[in-house]
Enzyme design. Structure first.
Site, PDB file in Angstrom:
ATOM      1  N   LEU A   1       0.823  -1.210   0.000  1.00  0.00           N
ATOM      2  CA  LEU A   1       0.000   0.000   0.000  1.00  0.00           C
ATOM      3  C   LEU A   1       0.853   1.254   0.000  1.00  0.00           C
ATOM      4  O   LEU A   1       1.977   1.263   0.497  1.00  0.00           O
ATOM      5  CB  LEU A   1      -0.911   0.017   1.229  1.00  0.00           C
ATOM      6  N   ASP A   2       0.287   2.326  -0.553  1.00  0.00           N
ATOM      7  CA  ASP A   2       0.959   3.620  -0.491  1.00  0.00           C
ATOM      8  C   ASP A   2       0.391   4.431   0.675  1.00  0.00           C
ATOM      9  O   ASP A   2      -0.397   3.916   1.478  1.00  0.00           O
ATOM     10  CB  ASP A   2       0.841   4.367  -1.825  1.00  0.00           C
ATOM     11  N   GLN A   3       0.769   5.693   0.768  1.00  0.00           N
ATOM     12  CA  GLN A   3       0.338   6.525   1.896  1.00  0.00           C
ATOM     13  C   GLN A   3      -1.159   6.817   1.882  1.00  0.00           C
ATOM     14  O   GLN A   3      -1.720   7.276   2.867  1.00  0.00           O
ATOM     15  CB  GLN A   3       1.144   7.839   1.941  1.00  0.00           C
TER      16      GLN A   3
END
Length: 188
Positions: free
Chosen positions: A63-65
């Site tokens: 996942l990203d931010q």
């Protein structure tokens, strides 16, 4: 010319070049249309309609931010699906690499349609859209389970490389595995 003045520093001039031009924007290439299996000459020019499917689950570290799968991770999903597909027809990418040759993705185009989030289950679908003497063209789809929502569509071009990393013809032993798979698919 712009003149900057102030009490803390002496006056200075900034000059912008007069020959500066705005960059030219080139149009994006449109998606290529291929004649399927030209070097194999199978199926009378029809596309391979069967997809190889690999079911996966999103892991937290992908996942990203923003809490969705990072765009770069989708390339890994596509490559994993492609490797699983090749292995299912008897082509092991690790063995190819150990022999000094390689299968390299030379082009990957992805169309992102919806995000995946932590814990989502999905399926990567892969098929061959076309082949040539030295290249294999793959179509990929990623669908979220259980509702089969389309998340991503992608096209990949894979090049067969020799031990000097130059494109070469796909070896006949490998080509015969594609022929066998496609003929087997025709009878199903």
């Amino acid at each position: 010319m712009i003149r900057v003045t102030g009490t803390a520093a002496p006056a200075m001039s900034v000059v912008f070049p007069t020959s500066w031009r705005q960059p030219v924007m080139l149009p994006l290439r449109s998606a290529k249309t291929f004649k399927p299996h030209t070097f194999l000459d199978l199926k009378g020019g029809k596309e391979m309609s069967e997809f190889h499917e690999v079911e996966l689950k999103v892991r937290d570290y992908e996942l990203d931010q923003f809490g969705v799968v990072n765009n770069a991770v989708y390339a890994n999903y596509c490559q994993h699906g492609m490797h699983e597909f090749l292995e299912s027809i008897g082509i092991n990418c690790d063995e190819v690499a150990r022999s000094g040759e390689a299968l390299a993705i030379s082009e990957l185009t992805m169309n992102f349609l919806a995000p995946l989030r932590s814990g989502d289950k999905f399926v990567v679908k892969v098929n061959i859209s076309r082949t040539s003497a030295a290249r294999i063209y793959f179509d990929h789809s990623i669908l979220k389970l259980p509702n089969q929502e389309v998340i991503l569509e992608a096209k990949a071009t894979v090049v067969w490389l020799d031990n000097k990393h130059r494109p070469v013809r796909i070896p006949s032993s490998i080509r015969s595995k594609f022929v066998h798979f496609l003929r087997q698919n025709d009878t199903v």
